[in-house]
Design an enzyme around this catalytic site. Structure first.
Site, short mmCIF file in Angstrom:
data_model
loop_
_atom_site.label_atom_id
_atom_site.label_comp_id
_atom_site.label_asym_id
_atom_site.label_seq_id
_atom_site.Cartn_x
_atom_site.Cartn_y
_atom_site.Cartn_z
N GLY A 1 -6.82 -5.96 -7.60
CA GLY A 1 -6.19 -5.31 -6.46
C GLY A 1 -6.14 -3.80 -6.60
O GLY A 1 -6.52 -3.24 -7.64
N ALA A 2 -5.66 -3.14 -5.54
CA ALA A 2 -5.61 -1.68 -5.55
C ALA A 2 -4.75 -1.16 -6.69
O ALA A 2 -5.11 -0.20 -7.38
CB ALA A 2 -5.08 -1.18 -4.20
N ARG B 1 -10.06 -16.21 -6.73
CA ARG B 1 -10.98 -15.32 -6.03
C ARG B 1 -11.57 -14.25 -6.93
O ARG B 1 -12.71 -13.85 -6.78
CB ARG B 1 -10.23 -14.60 -4.89
N SER B 2 -10.76 -13.73 -7.85
CA SER B 2 -11.21 -12.59 -8.66
C SER B 2 -11.59 -12.97 -10.09
O SER B 2 -12.18 -12.15 -10.81
CB SER B 2 -10.13 -11.51 -8.70
N CYS C 1 7.92 1.52 -3.53
CA CYS C 1 7.26 2.82 -3.62
C CYS C 1 8.06 3.94 -2.96
O CYS C 1 8.21 5.03 -3.54
CB CYS C 1 5.86 2.74 -3.02
N GLN D 1 4.39 6.02 6.12
CA GLN D 1 3.72 5.30 5.04
C GLN D 1 2.28 4.96 5.39
O GLN D 1 1.99 4.41 6.44
CB GLN D 1 4.53 4.04 4.69
N GLY E 1 -0.14 1.36 1.34
CA GLY E 1 1.04 0.59 0.99
C GLY E 1 0.89 -0.89 1.24
O GLY E 1 1.64 -1.71 0.68
N LYS F 1 15.40 -2.48 1.27
CA LYS F 1 15.07 -2.19 -0.13
C LYS F 1 15.54 -0.78 -0.50
O LYS F 1 16.10 -0.57 -1.58
CB LYS F 1 13.56 -2.29 -0.36
N ARG G 1 4.68 2.90 9.58
CA ARG G 1 3.30 2.90 9.09
C ARG G 1 2.50 3.90 9.93
O ARG G 1 2.52 3.84 11.17
CB ARG G 1 2.70 1.50 9.23
N HIS H 1 2.24 8.30 0.75
CA HIS H 1 3.36 8.17 1.68
C HIS H 1 4.10 9.50 1.76
O HIS H 1 4.08 10.31 0.83
CB HIS H 1 4.36 7.11 1.19
#
Length: 335
Positions: A10-11, A37-38, A128, A155, A159, A213, A234, A241
């Site tokens: 992932g990123a 998958r990976s 984040c 953001q 994200g 959060k 977003r 961000h």
């Protein structure tokens, strides 16, 4: 020192690899884990090739000292016992354990020592937007206790992960080549040439989970009764961000006092000369470690208030870098 990365493809997982190499993290071995998958993919780290193993309930974590997990909350919850069973410390990038009383929620510039008390051998990496904000507000809170915070976040697509970044790029391409967006999957609406005033699911009070959060995590990290009200949006930037933050302190603080505190704060870069159009922007903070701050000024609606603008790389300090800094603190504390 043996390190594991769960969610390596992932990123954030890819950012872990870059940051561990850049900072020359003290490790002797590395193991990568991923989904069906990976599994089988190969990545190069410091000149050596590593193959992603399938994450399973087995003894693969027996010799692991630190495991960085970024594969989603459900995966973290399911595999936490497997990962920590033999003594590994799990530094988790999901929201699964953030508000658990027996799991520390850590931003090293703010509450590093909390990481030393982790009875479940799990340390949570905060959201984040919360990370970026508390890094900036901590030195101000030391001048005078912050009582209230209002935030509007801006953001980027990053994200929502690597696939979301690809979707935004695809939407712009579709608009140019076909005149209309056809791909809407990772966001509830078209993001290209648009802003979406919703990040994560809505809760019963009409605040999103992302906004709640920020309320709950800020209090836990800063050991504070501060009240936070956020609107998380977003926007169609690709990475980094930004946040516009209004805060009220117990006693009035001058702009000069705040600027001086920010200029000396760890993890913060002050970029603040608005009369000459100098202020931080996400294009400039992308790929950087620090949180960039500017537009510091008095709040015209609150005698005890001030406001500022900040921007930071969500994948670095907002995720992978913060987790690696936690691990660095643990290693340093053992010496």
């Amino acid at each position: 020192m043996k390190v594991a990365i769960v969610g390596a493809s992932g990123a954030v997982g890819q950012e872990f690899l870059r940051i561990l190499a850049e900072r020359n993290f003290p490790m002797d071995d590395l193991v990568l884990f991923g989904s069906t998958r990976s599994a089988g993919r190969k990545y190069t780290f410091k000149g050596k090739e590593y193959e992603v193993k399938l994450l399973q309930h087995n003894d693969d974590f027996k010799d692991v000292d630190i495991a960085f997990t970024s594969a989603g909350g459900s995966t973290s919850e399911e595999f936490a016992d497997t990962i920590t069973k033999y003594g590994a410390v799990m530094i988790d990038n999901s929201s699964a354990f953030r508000m658990c009383d027996d799991v520390p929620l850590v931003v090293p510039e703010v509450n590093a020592a909390d990481a030393l008390d982790c009875p479940r051998r799990i340390i949570a990496n905060p959201n984040c937007t919360t990370i970026m904000m508390v890094v900036v507000l901590k030195p101000i809170d030391q001048l005078s206790h912050i009582r209230k915070i209002h935030i509007a976040s801006y953001q980027s697509a990053s994200g929502a992960g690597a696939a979301a970044m690809q979707e935004l790029e695809k939407q712009y391409k579709e608009l140019i080549e076909e005149g209309a967006v056809k791909t809407i999957d990772k966001f509830p609406h078209q993001l290209a040439y648009n802003v979406i005033p919703q990040i994560d699911k809505m809760t019963s009070n009409d605040y999103t989970k992302e906004e709640m959060k920020m309320f709950n995590e800020t209090r836990k990290i800063m050991h504070s009764d501060v009240r936070t009200s956020a609107t998380c949006v977003r926007v169609s930037s690709l990475r980094s961000h930004s946040e516009s933050v209004w805060f009220e302190t117990e006693k009035p603080l001058s702009v000069d006092e705040i600027r001086k505190a920010l200029a000396a704060a760890p993890g913060v870069t002050l970029v603040d000369d608005p009369q000459h159009y100098v202020y931080p922007m996400p294009l400039e903070s992308a790929g950087k470690d620090n949180i960039f701050v500017g537009r510091v000024r008095k709040d015209l609606a609150d005698d005890n208030g001030n406001t500022l603008w900040l921007t930071g790389d969500q994948i670095r300090k907002g995720a992978a870098l913060n987790a690696v800094q936690i691990a660095e603190y643990l290693v340093k504390s053992k010496k």
